[in-house]
Design a protein around this motif. Structure first.
Motif, PDB file in Angstrom:
ATOM      1  N   PRO A 145      14.389  80.522  73.099  1.00  0.00           N
ATOM      2  CA  PRO A 145      13.145  81.056  72.528  1.00  0.00           C
ATOM      3  C   PRO A 145      13.242  81.253  71.013  1.00  0.00           C
ATOM      4  O   PRO A 145      14.283  81.664  70.487  1.00  0.00           O
TER       5      PRO A 145
ATOM      6  N   TRP B 126      19.147  86.531  81.478  1.00  0.00           N
ATOM      7  CA  TRP B 126      18.442  85.255  81.308  1.00  0.00           C
ATOM      8  C   TRP B 126      19.419  84.187  80.829  1.00  0.00           C
ATOM      9  O   TRP B 126      20.406  84.492  80.152  1.00  0.00           O
TER      10      TRP B 126
ATOM     11  N   TRP C 256       9.878  86.091  78.148  1.00  0.00           N
ATOM     12  CA  TRP C 256      10.813  85.020  78.492  1.00  0.00           C
ATOM     13  C   TRP C 256      10.655  84.484  79.911  1.00  0.00           C
ATOM     14  O   TRP C 256      11.367  83.553  80.289  1.00  0.00           O
TER      15      TRP C 256
ATOM     16  N   PHE D 102      19.124  80.297  78.814  1.00  0.00           N
ATOM     17  CA  PHE D 102      18.290  79.293  78.170  1.00  0.00           C
ATOM     18  C   PHE D 102      19.152  78.107  77.767  1.00  0.00           C
ATOM     19  O   PHE D 102      20.186  78.279  77.111  1.00  0.00           O
TER      20      PHE D 102
END
Length: 308
Positions: free
Chosen positions: A224, A216, A237, A218
């Protein structure tokens, strides 16, 4: 200068989706998590990897507040290859959730930065490329590299990125040498100058025998809260940039992996595509003779968290 380091060791929780903090590497002790590699570059880059004392003496590793800076030489003409840093974790891993928070990554013609994991008996123990690109690339490439018998072809893979190549075998027929099974993110915030202009972000990699490998990304403004609180729940997520299920790829293709962060130049990838990158001269000539071009060739790291 106040530098903080927290190191916590805990057992894996049996509660579903619960990850326990194994370690946080940050601040002045970030480097203690790693060994410095100073051998020849396995990817044949135009680089001189230096040991820890040389890196300190040349100011290639230093602190800026509580952030760790890891960079290449940008002041010297370097006929033998540009001095740079490659660090490898002292520990090896067989599963985990690996969360890297960085504010800046190396960019520019001739550069080949990477954050990745590999086994000492390569490719038989596997490789996970989490952040990787070359020259003026604008989006991140995530990939796995293995021995024969690991493919993602025909496998359901919910992800944000696009498949570039499906076979993880470094000698896969019909693919370039060592292409592996690669995914392109397609998001200019994930790599290079677009990444840096947004003050970077967080890459999180989950690796388990049951769920395979997912990566992932971000942005800085969208990290998060469960990552910040050290209670990550990857299932909340949303879609990862890349997912690699262990369906047509045995889980034992990946074992005893070290975490690596490095910056090389030219070599097997950056050098081979340099002529198509809109960059001046030849790769080696540019890297050797234009030190001022590498002022942006550095990592600025906030932390590396490992959960198990």
């Amino acid at each position: 200068m106040l530098i903080k380091l927290a190191i916590t060791t805990a057992l894996f929780s049996s509660v579903a989706n619960a990850w326990s903090l194994h370690s946080i590497s940050a601040g002045s002790n970030f480097i203690n998590f790693f060994n410095f590699y100073n051998g020849a570059d396995p990817t044949h880059g135009f680089v001189q990897y230096v040991d820890q004392s040389t890196a300190a003496a040349k100011n290639l590793v230093y602190m800026q507040g509580e952030q760790t800076i890891i960079k290449a030489d940008n002041t010297t003409v370097t006929p033998g290859g540009r001095p740079s840093v490659r660090i490898e974790s002292k520990s090896t891993f067989n599963s985990g959730l690996f969360v890297l928070d960085i504010e800046h990554m190396p960019v520019g013609c001739g550069t080949w930065p990477a954050f990745w994991m590999f086994g000492d008996n390569w490719p038989n123990q596997g490789e996970i490329d989490i952040i990787e690109g070359v020259n003026e690339q604008t989006t991140n490439s995530v990939a796995l590299h293995t021995s024969n018998g690991c493919t993602m072809a025909g496998v359901n893979r919910p992800q944000l990125g696009s498949v570039k190549t499906p076979n993880c075998d470094v000698n896969a027929p019909g693919q370039g040498a060592n292409e592996g099974c690669a995914v392109s993110s397609g998001d200019t915030r994930t790599y290079g100058r677009g990444f840096n202009s947004n003050k970077g972000g967080v890459y999180a990699t989950r690796w388990t025998a049951g769920q395979g490998i997912q990566v992932w990304f971000f942005t800085r403004s969208a990290i998060p809260g469960d990552i910040s609180s050290n209670n990550p729940n990857p299932d909340s997520w949303g879609l990862p940039v890349a997912t690699f299920p262990f369906q047509s790829c045995p889980a034992n293709k990946f074992k005893d992996l070290r975490i690596v962060l490095n910056l090389t130049f030219c070599g097997d990838w950056a050098g081979s595509v340099y002529g198509n990158a809109g960059c001046p001269s030849t790769c080696v000539d540019f890297v050797q003779n234009t030190p001022s071009a590498f002022g942006e060739a550095y990592w600025k790291i906030n932390s590396l968290k490992v959960f198990q």
